[in-house]
Design a protein around this motif. Structure first.
Motif, PDB file in Angstrom:
ATOM      1  N   GLU A   1      38.159 115.984  43.480  1.00 31.50           N
ATOM      2  CA  GLU A   1      38.907 115.349  44.555  1.00 31.50           C
ATOM      3  C   GLU A   1      37.973 115.145  45.737  1.00 31.50           C
ATOM      4  N   ARG A   2      38.198 114.074  46.481  1.00 33.79           N
ATOM      5  CA  ARG A   2      37.245 113.676  47.519  1.00 33.79           C
ATOM      6  C   ARG A   2      37.003 114.775  48.540  1.00 33.79           C
TER       7      ARG A   2
ATOM      8  N   ASP B   1      34.997 121.706  44.598  1.00 37.71           N
ATOM      9  CA  ASP B   1      35.204 122.550  43.425  1.00 37.71           C
ATOM     10  C   ASP B   1      36.536 122.180  42.784  1.00 37.71           C
ATOM     11  N   VAL B   2      37.031 123.057  41.931  1.00 33.87           N
ATOM     12  CA  VAL B   2      38.328 122.872  41.303  1.00 33.87           C
ATOM     13  C   VAL B   2      39.319 123.816  41.962  1.00 33.87           C
ATOM     14  N   ASP B   3      40.502 123.323  42.259  1.00 39.83           N
ATOM     15  CA  ASP B   3      41.539 124.161  42.851  1.00 39.83           C
ATOM     16  C   ASP B   3      41.757 125.390  41.959  1.00 39.83           C
ATOM     17  N   PRO B   4      41.795 126.592  42.536  1.00 41.22           N
ATOM     18  CA  PRO B   4      41.985 127.799  41.720  1.00 41.22           C
ATOM     19  C   PRO B   4      43.216 127.730  40.828  1.00 41.22           C
ATOM     20  N   GLU B   5      44.275 127.058  41.299  1.00 41.75           N
ATOM     21  CA  GLU B   5      45.480 126.942  40.480  1.00 41.75           C
ATOM     22  C   GLU B   5      45.234 126.079  39.242  1.00 41.75           C
TER      23      GLU B   5
ATOM     24  N   ALA C   1      33.725 126.183  29.560  1.00 43.50           N
ATOM     25  CA  ALA C   1      32.883 125.951  30.734  1.00 43.50           C
ATOM     26  C   ALA C   1      33.431 124.754  31.503  1.00 43.50           C
ATOM     27  N   MET C   2      33.620 124.910  32.809  1.00 47.88           N
ATOM     28  CA  MET C   2      34.130 123.827  33.656  1.00 47.88           C
ATOM     29  C   MET C   2      32.986 123.227  34.451  1.00 47.88           C
ATOM     30  N   VAL C   3      32.802 121.914  34.319  1.00 46.97           N
ATOM     31  CA  VAL C   3      31.683 121.219  34.959  1.00 46.97           C
ATOM     32  C   VAL C   3      32.208 120.048  35.765  1.00 46.97           C
ATOM     33  N   ILE C   4      31.714 119.865  36.993  1.00 44.36           N
ATOM     34  CA  ILE C   4      32.032 118.679  37.796  1.00 44.36           C
ATOM     35  C   ILE C   4      30.733 117.937  38.053  1.00 44.36           C
ATOM     36  N   LEU C   5      30.652 116.704  37.556  1.00 45.75           N
ATOM     37  CA  LEU C   5      29.422 115.929  37.746  1.00 45.75           C
ATOM     38  C   LEU C   5      29.297 115.419  39.171  1.00 45.75           C
ATOM     39  N   GLY C   6      30.397 114.977  39.746  1.00 49.89           N
ATOM     40  CA  GLY C   6      30.367 114.437  41.109  1.00 49.89           C
ATOM     41  C   GLY C   6      31.274 115.216  42.029  1.00 49.89           C
ATOM     42  N   PRO C   7      30.805 116.311  42.639  1.00 51.70           N
ATOM     43  CA  PRO C   7      31.665 117.103  43.516  1.00 51.70           C
ATOM     44  C   PRO C   7      32.055 116.333  44.767  1.00 51.70           C
TER      45      PRO C   7
END
Length: 393
Positions: free
Chosen positions: A45-46, A50-54, A64-70
């Motif tokens: 999300e813009r 990171d990813v929301d803990p929920e 494994a959780m990966v975000i290419l474009g944080p």
């Protein structure tokens, strides 16, 4: 049998695609023939890096959780981080023993969508695609001829395709333009996981005599038939039929004008905001029935969500609902685009609470069956993975 290492790629780590991909990855990671599973979001999300803990609460620690474009920062910095991360991701794929990439949705950025596929092709990594929509434009409006052509181009670069309903297989075959690509119909898995947030005993109780029944519409989106729903509620308002409509969920970009239409109706309330996972049970248990007069669609995830909370649905007669909604058994079916038929169906269910509960319970029992378990979905998905790999040999 060789071990499979899977990268599952989708757009954002929030919302329906995230829910689907997280649950599928969890089930895949539990299989003996699977080594590593990486759940890879193209962007975050813009406003988040990171990813929301929920949202992470839905992801098994084995995945494994990966975000290419944080998110965060300027547009330039976000795109710079994306391309830097993607290059590292691309270079590491073979070194990490990646067996295949499973794509779930286009980003809507044509150059990026095409570039991702070509990059994986260059690496010689098989690509599996689940069709939620052929083009990203279908989530927003009617796709143009060019957008449909581009969607078919992206599809033809894949090595195997998954649809949720067998009725969509001929459409995919026509878009592929060839016979050799494996295409499988694998049902959408259930969303019973969201029941874990429910307080004990929170199922809807009988309404007081002076309380209006409630009909829920989730998502301010034209393709979901919201204008049909609003017209049905307008007709019920003119008849002075006692019912309360609730519209909640995110607004599709370009559909903001729909909010003004909602405000004109005294019998419809709106809360156009994302419904967090922990609050999903609340909006469903306050409703008697869920309206889904979709104008188009290829997936039935919204039905699974309603059934998870034992709520009957009123769905349009498009193909993606026919396998999961049985008229008079788990909900009611109405003609696509027919506001009068939708209004009549709402009246029928709101006037018969016993029928509502019976249909809702039957829907819950249907999605609780083994056919819609994520274990079964993972097993069928792995079969298609093997076919994709065999076609590459």
């Amino acid at each position: 049998m060789s071990t499979l290492n899977i990268h599952m790629l989708y757009d954002l780590p929030v919302g329906a695609y995230h829910h689907y991909c997280a649950l599928l990855c969890n089930a895949l990671a539990a299989r003996e023939e699977v080594g590593q599973v990486a759940l890879t979001a193209v962007f975050s999300e813009r406003r988040r890096v990171d990813v929301d803990p929920e949202e992470m609460d839905l992801v098994d620690p084995k995945v494994a959780m990966v975000i290419l474009g944080p998110g965060g920062g300027s547009k330039f910095s976000r795109y710079y981080r994306f391309f830097s991360n993607f290059v590292r991701h691309w270079l590491a794929l073979k070194n990490d023993g990646c067996t295949l990439v499973h794509l779930h949705t286009a980003t809507g950025l044509n150059a990026l969508d095409l570039g991702l596929l070509l990059a994986y092709k260059l690496k010689g990594i098989p690509i599996v695609r689940t069709i939620h929509e052929l083009t990203a434009a279908e989530r927003l409006a009617h796709p143009s001829g060019y957008e449909l052509w581009f969607g078919r181009l992206l599809l033809r670069l894949t090595d195997a395709v998954i649809v949720h309903d067998p009725r969509n297989i001929p459409l995919v075959r026509a878009a592929l333009g060839r016979d050799g690509t494996p295409v499988a119909a694998i049902p959408h898995g259930n969303y019973l996981v969201f029941r874990k947030y429910m307080p004990h005993g929170s199922q809807q109780e009988a309404r007081a005599a002076n309380e209006k029944p409630v009909v829920l519409f989730l998502g301010v989106k034209r393709h979901k038939g919201i204008e049909v729903f609003l017209e049905a509620m307008r007709q019920l308002q003119a008849e002075q039929f006692p019912v309360q409509g609730i519209v909640t969920g995110r607004i599709n970009p370009g559909d903001e004008d729909l909010l003004a239409q909602i405000e004109q109706l005294a019998n419809v309330k709106q809360d156009a905001s994302y419904v967090p996972n922990h609050d999903m049970w609340r909006i469903y248990t306050q409703a008697d029935v869920v309206a889904m007069p979709y104008l188009k669609g290829t997936t039935s995830g919204a039905v699974h969500l309603a059934y998870a909370f034992e709520r009957p649905v009123i769905a349009s007669d498009i193909d993606c609902f026919k396998g999961i909604v049985s008229d008079g058994e788990t909900g009611l079916i109405v003609a696509q685009g027919d506001a009068a038929a939708l209004a009549a169906a709402i009246k029928r269910l709101c006037e018969d609470q016993n029928l509502c509960r019976r249909l809702g319970r039957a829907g819950f029992e249907r999605v609780s069956s083994g056919e819609y378990s994520w274990e079964a979905i993972a097993q069928d998905t792995l079969k298609l993975y093997r076919q994709a790999l065999a076609s590459e040999v």
